[in-house]
Design an enzyme around this catalytic site. Structure first.
Site, short mmCIF file in Angstrom:
data_model
loop_
_atom_site.label_atom_id
_atom_site.label_comp_id
_atom_site.label_asym_id
_atom_site.label_seq_id
_atom_site.Cartn_x
_atom_site.Cartn_y
_atom_site.Cartn_z
N LYS A 95 0.81 -1.22 0.00
CA LYS A 95 0.00 0.00 0.00
C LYS A 95 0.84 1.28 0.00
CE LYS A 95 -4.31 -1.73 0.37
NZ LYS A 95 -4.25 -2.95 1.14
N GLU A 117 -9.90 6.03 3.18
CA GLU A 117 -10.68 4.98 3.82
C GLU A 117 -9.76 3.78 3.95
OE1 GLU A 117 -11.19 5.36 0.21
OE2 GLU A 117 -9.75 3.71 0.31
N SER A 382 1.65 -9.89 -0.82
CA SER A 382 1.30 -8.47 -0.72
C SER A 382 1.58 -7.84 0.64
CB SER A 382 -0.17 -8.28 -1.08
OG SER A 382 -1.00 -9.13 -0.30
#
Ligand SMILES: *Cc1c(COP(=O)(O)O)cnc(C)c1O
Length: 397
Positions: A95, A117, A382
């Protein structure tokens, strides 16, 4: 290193990838979205932007992340299995690649306040981190249910100086947090809305895919060095909204001999009514500003998704993936909660790597695809599993 756009991954002028995408937004937000598109196109042309972004990825995020050859997984599956270690990024997942890129964009646009969010909290932590680094005010919306199951990430965000707002509507998960963030954005159009996946109105899917494309850019160089060929035969990645998958697939979309395998959460079972397998169960519809495949009832009400993993618990999928799946370029595998938990346990005990529950879905997919000894498979790991320890512990004991 310089990031590049892939032509076939550029949407048309209206932001459509084939039948999917676009910008279905209230008129009030039109100027915002237009300004964002302009800023992004401008940044993309500006070598100063890349010269600010790429060194941050290197010195702050810790890139390039390793491409790790797993002997044990390779033996088990009878193929050459590599793990792309996005879990080793600063803050523990992919991210941050996107958060840093978009914060730089926000700075270019003279914004001082960021709205975001988050589901699993990884995007919230990445955003709070980038905001701390760049001196931005940060508000993160998070479903009350997710706040309860991802407590360590909530603590991290708050400690980093972000305000975390609990969203009590709907299933109190990511979809509801996104609704609230969009509502806030409409009320505060001066803020920069930092979306964490390849979802939302055009140009967000393009922007996020672009910032995550560093993943496949590195895989190319790393495979070349390891094997003498820059392409794998298969790439496997889990899909919530689809940003880690978009990044891992990005530079291979135009190579038809590379299989792109997207892994969706089947929750308690595909037909159990408690699943998040969007592309399998979904029909075209509009969610969070774009047309995509969406889990919905006959009369178009959004169906509450379920996955044990907060990061995959989303009723939609990025329009880029909806398109690629609909034309048969991307294949889909679904993995249940218990299959993911099993894969997480195996990787932890066999390799000493505790994966995020989301990433464990991608690992579990190795059991579902046909492999042979010449296959070179990259699984995009990830994120790391620190945030999931209480779930893992409850399950193992
Ligand atoms: C958020 C998250 C995901 C799902 O989001 P995508 O946009 O589909 O990548 C997957 N894995 C981890 C570790 C995450 O934090």
């Amino acid at each position: 290193m310089k990031l590049e756009h892939i032509k076939s991954l550029s949407p048309d002028e209206l932001g459509f990838y084939g039948d999917f995408g676009g910008a279905f937004i209230p008129e009030l937000l039109d100027p915002n979205v237009r300004a964002l598109k302009e800023a992004f196109n401008d940044a993309f042309e500006d070598s100063d932007f890349q010269e600010a972004y790429i060194p941050l990825l290197k010195q702050y995020v810790g890139r390039p992340t390793p491409l790790y050859f797993s002997e044990k997984l390779s033996r088990t599956h009878g193929a050459n299995i590599y793990l792309k270690r996005e879990d080793l990024n600063h803050t523990g997942s992919h991210k941050i690649n996107n958060a840093i890129g978009q914060i730089l964009l926000a700075k270019r646009m003279d914004k001082t306040r960021i709205i975001a969010e988050t589901g699993a909290g990884q995007h919230g932590v990445a955003t709070a981190t980038a905001c701390a680094l760049m001196g931005m005010e940060c508000t993160v919306f998070m479903g009350a249910n997710d706040i309860a199951r991802q407590a360590p990430n909530v603590q991290r965000m708050r400690y980093l100086g972000a305000e975390v707002v609990a969203v009590e509507s709907g299933s109190q998960t990511l979809k509801d947090a996104t609704n609230e963030a969009i509502r806030q954005w409409i009320n505060h159009p001066d803020a920069y809305y930092l979306i964490g996946s390849v979802v939302g109105p055009d140009p967000y899917p393009t922007i996020v895919a672009y910032f995550q494309s560093i993943i496949s850019r590195e895989i190319r160089d790393q495979l070349m060095e390891e094997t003498g060929t820059s392409s794998p035969t298969k790439i496997v990645a889990c899909v919530g909204g689809g940003s880690n998958a978009a990044g891992a697939f990005y530079h291979f979309y135009e190579e038809s001999n590379v299989d792109l395998i997207a892994v969706e959460a089947a929750g308690q079972g595909l037909n159990s009514g408690k699943s998040a397998a969007t592309s399998v169960l979904g029909k075209p519809g509009i969610l969070h500003g774009s047309k995509t495949l969406l889990m919905q009832t006959g009369d178009g009400q959004v169906v509450e998704p379920h996955s044990i993993s907060a990061g995959l618990d989303y009723p939609g999928i990025g329009p880029l993936h909806a398109h690629s799946i609909s034309i048969g370029r991307t294949q889909v595998v679904t993995i249940t909660d218990s299959e993911a938990l099993e894969a997480a346990g195996e990787l932890s005990r066999n390799e000493g790597i505790i994966p995020a529950l989301e990433s464990a879905h991608a690992l579990a997919a190795l059991n579902k695809i046909e492999l042979n000894k010449d296959d070179v498979v990259v699984v995009n790991l990830s994120g790391r599993g620190d945030k999931d320890m209480s779930t893992y512990e409850n399950y193992t004991l």
